[in-house]
Each structure stands twice: as structure tokens, then as C-alpha cells.
Design a protein around this motif. Structure first.
Motif: not given
Length: 704
Positions: A238-239, A241-242, A245-246, A498
Motif C-alpha cells: 500500500l502507498t 495515501r492507501d 484511505e484505509k 489501516a
């Protein structure tokens, strides 16, 4: 009547019923004799004394004790001659001895000697939880507790093997027959009655002992590694940003969920100070310098500890105490200062750090105070395991340490709650002793301590699957007690949230599919979508013949694959830390799945397996988020998803001798082998364990 108190020798298993009057001995003896189709020995005194009473209302007197004893032995020997495999004795000379001492203040020497010598494979001590029944020969029902205590203490003092039976007559019979069946097997396997009672009182089902002995004899099959799990090949990448978001997705969902943090924290910190304990045991300050010891032992850990001593959060407290104990401390030679410092640190009369749980040790120096792992876990729990202003935290502890935990929690809980406005609910549980292992030597012979008792060892952290199974929560965060950080709690929070977000996304998808299946309105294209989800998102490989299944059998197969507990595991880059890692593994049935595997589970003599192990790119930091409920909001029985073949045989030392014990499939290894599993790569900042005291010198544990 022949005046003889000798028992006949026999191979028949003899069970003695033992306890105060009106505690169900006769009833149980009859029941057991009927159940096993054999004989039982009535109470000789009953007919003997009833006859005296009916003749002239004479009651029992001291002179009756020896005739009763002779009659009881004769009756037992008579019944023994016609018994089949078992003989159940409603009473015995030990009962006569107790009554003689209680009522007349003495016991005839011949009776006392015979009562102590008479041998039974097991005594059932009948409890006083049944109603007292009046008859011509029984005393008053008052004062049953003290009488029961006398009976129990008599068995203890005489070192007789006994098990207490409580409950109504149906439950007593069920318990007794289960015990007798296992005792029979134990005797056949060479265990003594005392051994059997030890195992029973420890709470270990005897069939588990037999399984452990079989495992010691046959060994445990090693894991069959296919390849390491790597980024995009079993490990989700995951980045930043990912991750955000999570984490945000989790925050949006958590109000409807019950969250809990689960912290395995059993045991003392002995390993943390192992090199210091070894130093104190092997060093003589009268004959050697510390530097000479370091060179002799090549002990770099001790060198680091001494050089950086003032960086430890406990330095000032120890330094102050040393100056109280040794008024001339400042004038002492440096070696003496360092030696006394280490001695004080581990002394049972002072700090005793090696015998305390890690959870209560000083880990982090702040400007206002020193924090231990308990305080750090409370703070972490607030940040990612809180919903609706309630945070739930559960510690697994050893019973001996719970008081220390509670004191440590009490000292900081109110402060943390007041600052956050969050209510923290703390729970505790113990590792169940019934999961312990018996210990054997290198030749698989049972090990005993210097008193002749069996030696048991804890069954490892895999036993905690039972503790986890008892929790009631929608989302459970798992993290080890020593993996805390002094700085960057915001980063830790982000990655934990996340992982929970990933879990909820997967869970919602799984639950949706299962609800469709339950509705019995599933379509072909939906089935194909589920297969893609299983293979691409959950890394589950379908069997080669799946396409040949009927539509109905495909649905059954998919449902069985989806309807499981879910775990999302953080994985960090492998930097040489000891422990488990993520691999693709093939089981004995040819099924390939993602598993966390310890090095001890790998055949290190197999070149190919060794190569795969060495190719691992990631490490398991015990950073898990778990979903233990199904789509109907019912708790799974987590015991159904354990790979029972994935345990460990571990080598330890008892009184200087090499021994072996069995450890259950690890909590995040075999105990979760059949869960739905997602591995996610997380930054190294999330992994800051304190395996040795010197780890407290790392940046994550030092003030900034």
C-alpha cells in the motif's frame, strides 16, 4: 473369623470410596459395580452395628473397631476373589482409622499400620454436597465441613492418590467412569496412580498426554515451504495515501463496532536479562575484572550495557538506591560500581527485574515520568481501539503476576482516561494449565523433579487461542507486550487503523457473498466473481478439479472457504530478527496457502527448504487485526480452525538435564492456519520489540 488385616495381592484395579457418612459412597459403589459388571465391597460395620442396635440398642464403642477392621478386610478379600478387572470398595480401613481417631481419640496400632499400608489404585473422596440421610447408625448432620476436612487431610498425610467427586449421583457416575477409564489406560502405559492424579489435578485431559507422548516418539512433520511470500506475491503493498484511505474508512465504520486490543503478556522478563544473569552466575569480582570476563565470554551485550548504563530509564532509581546501601559508593572502583549495579537490578531483595513481567518494567523516560509497557499500551489503545468513547484492552497474564498488572494499571488509568475523555475497560485472563505439556528426556522417558513429581511446561503462546476465543468483539487488535514505542504514536495509529480498514473491507465483501449464498439465489456470474475474489484478494488456490464440480458443489465449496475467521497481518522487511515470516506452504493434502512460519518449523537439513527460508523478504512482527465473528454476527469456534499438526517440540533444561516438551501450534502460526489471511507490508517503525534490555537503547525507546 480369622483375625487377619492383610490384603490379598491382585492385578485387579481397586477403587476405594472414602468420605464422611451419608456422602453417597454406597450408591456410587453399587453404580460402578453395575456399570463395569463386577463386584463391590459393602460396609461391614453397617451390618455389624445394626445387629448390635437391634439386639439391645447398643451403639458403637472403641472395642468394636478391631472386629470391624477384621470383618472389612475379610469381606474385601472375599469379593476380590470373584471380581472382574475392577473392585469397588464402599469403605476401607482408612475410614475405620479416621472414625476411631475422631470418636475415641486413638487408633489401635495394628489398625493404623494396616490402614496406611493397604493399597488402592485410587481413592474417590466423596464430597458433602449431597443431602444428609438419617438412619439408626448415623450422627447429626451438623458440622460436616470439619469432618470432611479431616478425611481429606488424612489422604494427604498418608500420600494416597485421590480425586474429589462432587455433584449429584448421575454426574458423579459420569465423572467417575471417565476417570476410571483413563486411569486404566494410564496404568497400562506405565503411569502410577500418583502420576495420574497429578495430571488430572493439573487439568490436562489424559488423551492429550498420550498424544504428546506419541508426538515425542514420532516427531512433528516440518512445514513444506513452496516459496517466500513477497510484495505483490502474497503480501499486499500500500502507498501512504492507501494507508490513509484505509484508516479513514475504519474511522467511518468503527462507531458500529465493538473494538478490543489483545496483548499476550504472560511470563516473566527473564530472557530480557539473560546475559546479565549469566554474568552474575559466572563472574567472581575477587579474581577477575569485568573486562576480562567480557573478553573471555565474548560478551558484547554486557559491554554495551555497561557503556550505556546511564541511558536506561531505570538508571537514576538504581543509582540512588546504591548510594543508600553503600555510603562510600562514590569511592568504589568502577568494576565494583558496575557489578553492584547489575546485582541490585536482579536482586530479589531489591528491583528483581528478571522475575517481574515485562509489562511493569520501566521502558521509557519522559520529562515528567517513566512509563512502562502497560501505560504505553493504554495510550495506544485510546488511539486506535476506541469507539464511542470506550476503549477495551485485554491482557493475558500469569496468575502470579496479575496483582502487579492491576497495581500498574491503577497508577496510570485515571490519568490517561482524564486526559482523553475515554473510558478504558481492562480485562485479564490466564493461559489455561490444561494446555501444558508433560516433559520427557532425550530418550522420551518421562521426567520427574527431585521430589519425584512430573514436570509440566506451558504449551506456548498457541494456548492463547482459547483466551482469544473467549473474547466478545467485532475487531480485535493483537500486539505483543514489548512492542511499544516512545515516539511517533501517530504513525503507529495510522498503520493499525489501516490494517483494520483492510479487514473491514474484506469482511464486508465476504459477508455479502455468504448472504447471497444463504438466499439460494446465486447466479453463475456471481459464483465466478466469488472465485476471482478468493484467488486474487484472499490468495486461496482452488483445487485443480474445481471446474468439474457441479454448480451445487461449487457453492458448498466456496461457502466453506469464505465462512472463516479473518486476520490481516502486518509484515515488515526482514532485517535479521529471530522469529516467523510469511511463506507459501503446502500441507499434507497438497493444499497451498499463506502461512506464518517459524524457523523451527523448517527442515534446516533440506537444502531447498533452507534456500527458500533464506529468500524471505519480510518478517512477522505480531501486528494483527482479527475478525472472529461470522456474517450472522455469531462468534466462530476458533478451535475448529487450528492446524493441530503445526506444533513444536522444544528443548529446555530441567535441573541441568536436557528435556523436551510440546508447544501448541503458535497463536499466529498453526493456531490461525485455517483463517482467511491477508498479509500487508507495513513500515519498520511499527516493530520495536524489547527482547533484551539493550533494546531499550534503540532510538524508538529513547527520549527525543
Amino acid at each position: 473369623m480369622e483375625k487377619n488385616l492383610r490384603q490379598q495381592k491382585t492385578t485387579i484395579i481397586k477403587i476405594a470410596l472414602f468420605g464422611p457418612e451419608s456422602t453417597g459412597k454406597t450408591t456410587l459403589a453399587k453404580q460402578l459395580a453395575q456399570y463395569y459388571e463386577t463386584e463391590w465391597v459393602p460396609e461391614f460395620a453397617r451390618d455389624y452395628l445394626q445387629e448390635k442396635w437391634e439386639e439391645n440398642q447398643h451403639i458403637c464403642v472403641a472395642e468394636d473397631m478391631m472386629p470391624i477392621a477384621y470383618g472389612q478386610v475379610a469381606l474385601e478379600n472375599q469379593k476380590l476373589s470373584v471380581a472382574k478387572k475392577y473392585l469397588f470398595c464402599d469403605t476401607n480401613l482408612m475410614v475405620t482409622k479416621v472414625f476411631s481417631e475422631m470418636y475415641y481419640g486413638f487408633c489401635d496400632a495394628l489398625l493404623n499400620e494396616a490402614a496406611l499400608e493397604h493399597d488402592y489404585d485410587l481413592f474417590f473422596l466423596t464430597d458433602i454436597d449431597v443431602p444428609w440421610e438419617k438412619d439408626d447408625l448415623r450422627d447429626t448432620p451438623e458440622g460436616r465441613e470439619p469432618v470432611f476436612s479431616v478425611f481429606k487431610q488424612t489422604l494427604i498425610d498418608a500420600k494416597k492418590p485421590f480425586i474429589t467427586l462432587s455433584g449429584d449421583k448421575e454426574s458423579r457416575l459420569a465423572k467417575a467412569t471417565a476417570i476410571i477409564d483413563n486411569l486404566t489406560i494410564a496404568k497400562e502405559k506405565g503411569f502410577s496412580s500418583a502420576d495420574f492424579v497429578e495430571i488430572y489435578e493439573h487439568g490436562i485431559p489424559f488423551e492429550k498426554i498420550l498424544k504428546q507422548l506419541k508426538i515425542f516418539k514420532n516427531g512433528i512433520a516440518k512445514s513444506n515451504l513452496i516459496s517466500p511470500a513477497t510484495v505483490n506475491k502474497g503480501i499486499l503493498s500500500l502507498t501512504e495515501r492507501d494507508f490513509e484511505e484505509k484508516a479513514n474508512f475504519f474511522d467511518l465504520q468503527k462507531a458500529a463496532l465493538k473494538l478490543k486490543k489483545f496483548v499476550p503478556a504472560s511470563g516473566a522478563a527473564s530472557r530480557m536479562f539473560k546475559f546479565l544473569t549469566a554474568f552474575l552466575n559466572d563472574f567472581d569480582i575477587q579474581t577477575e575484572t569485568i573486562n576480562a570476563y567480557i573478553n573471555r565470554k565474548k560478551d558484547s551485550n554486557l559491554s554495551i550495557f555497561i557503556v550505556a548504563m546511564d541511558k536506561f530509564p531505570f538508571f537514576e532509581a538504581l543509582d540512588k538506591k546504591l548510594r543508600e546501601i553503600y555510603p562510600d559508593f562514590e569511592t568504589l572502583d568502577r568494576d565494583y560500581k558496575n557489578y553492584y549495579f547489575i546485582k541490585l537490578l536482579l536482586s530479589s531483595d531489591y528491583f528483581d527485574f528478571a522475575n517481574k513481567p515485562k509489562a511493569v518494567l520501566p521502558f521509557h523516560q519522559y520529562t515528567t515520568h517513566i512509563a512502562n509497557p502497560i501505560e504505553e499500551h493504554l495510550n495506544e489503545c485510546l488511539h486506535y481501539a476506541t469507539a464511542n468513547q470506550i476503549s477495551n484492552l485485554h491482557f493475558t497474564v500469569s496468575e502470579a503476576h496479575q496483582n502487579q498488572f492491576e497495581k500498574a494499571v491503577a497508577s496510570v488509568k485515571e490519568k490517561v482516561e482524564k486526559a482523553s475523555g475515554v473510558q478504558i475497560k481492562i480485562g485479564y485472563s490466564y493461559q489455561n494449565k490444561s494446555t501444558d505439556s508433560i516433559t520427557v528426556d532425550v530418550k522420551n522417558k518421562i521426567v520427574r523433579d527431585n521430589k519425584g513429581a512430573l514436570v509440566f511446561r506451558p504449551g506456548g503462546h498457541g494456548a492463547l487461542i482459547e483466551n482469544l476465543n473467549e473474547l466478545d468483539a467485532d475487531i480485535i487488535f493483537i500486539k505483543n507486550i514489548d512492542n511499544v514505542i516512545q515516539n511517533h504514536i501517530d504513525k503507529i495509529t495510522l498503520y493499525k487503523k489501516a490494517l483494520a480498514g483492510v479487514l473491514i473491507e474484506i469482511q464486508q465483501k465476504v459477508f455479502g457473498y455468504l448472504e447471497v449464498i444463504e438466499s439460494q439465489k446465486i447466479k453463475e456470474n456471481e459464483l465466478e466473481e466469488m472465485v476471482v475474489f478468493l484467488t486474487q484478494k484472499l490468495n486461496i488456490q482452488m483445487t485443480k478439479d474445481f471446474d468439474k464440480f457441479t454448480f451445487e458443489n461449487k457453492i458448498i465449496k466456496i461457502e466453506s472457504l469464505l465462512n472463516r475467521p479473518i486476520r490481516v497481518c502486518g509484515m515488515v522487511k526482514n532485517e535479521g530478527e529471530p522469529g516467523g515470516g510469511p511463506f507459501w506452504v503446502m500441507n499434507s493434502k497438497g493444499k497451498i496457502s499463506l502461512q506464518i512460519v517459524e524457523a523451527s518449523q523448517v527442515d534446516l537439513t533440506n537444502k531447498k527448504q533452507l534456500e527458500i527460508l533464506a529468500e524471505a523478504t519480510h518478517f512477522n512482527p505480531v501486528d494483527l487485526v482479527c475478525g472472529i465473528k461470522n456474517y450472522k454476527n455469531e462468534k466462530f469456534n476458533l478451535g475448529e480452525f487450528v492446524d493441530s499438526k503445526a506444533g513444536f517440540i522444544v528443548e529446555k533444561s530441567v535441573e541441568g538435564k536436557a528435556v523436551k516438551s510440546y508447544e501448541l501450534p503458535g497463536l499466529w502460526n498453526g493456531a490461525m492456519a485455517n483463517w482467511l489471511t491477508i498479509f500487508v507490508a507495513v513500515p519498520l517503525i511499527t516493530f520495536n520489540p524489547v527482547k533484551t534490555v539493550n533494546d531499550l537503547l534503540k532510538p524508538a525507546h529513547q527520549p527525543q
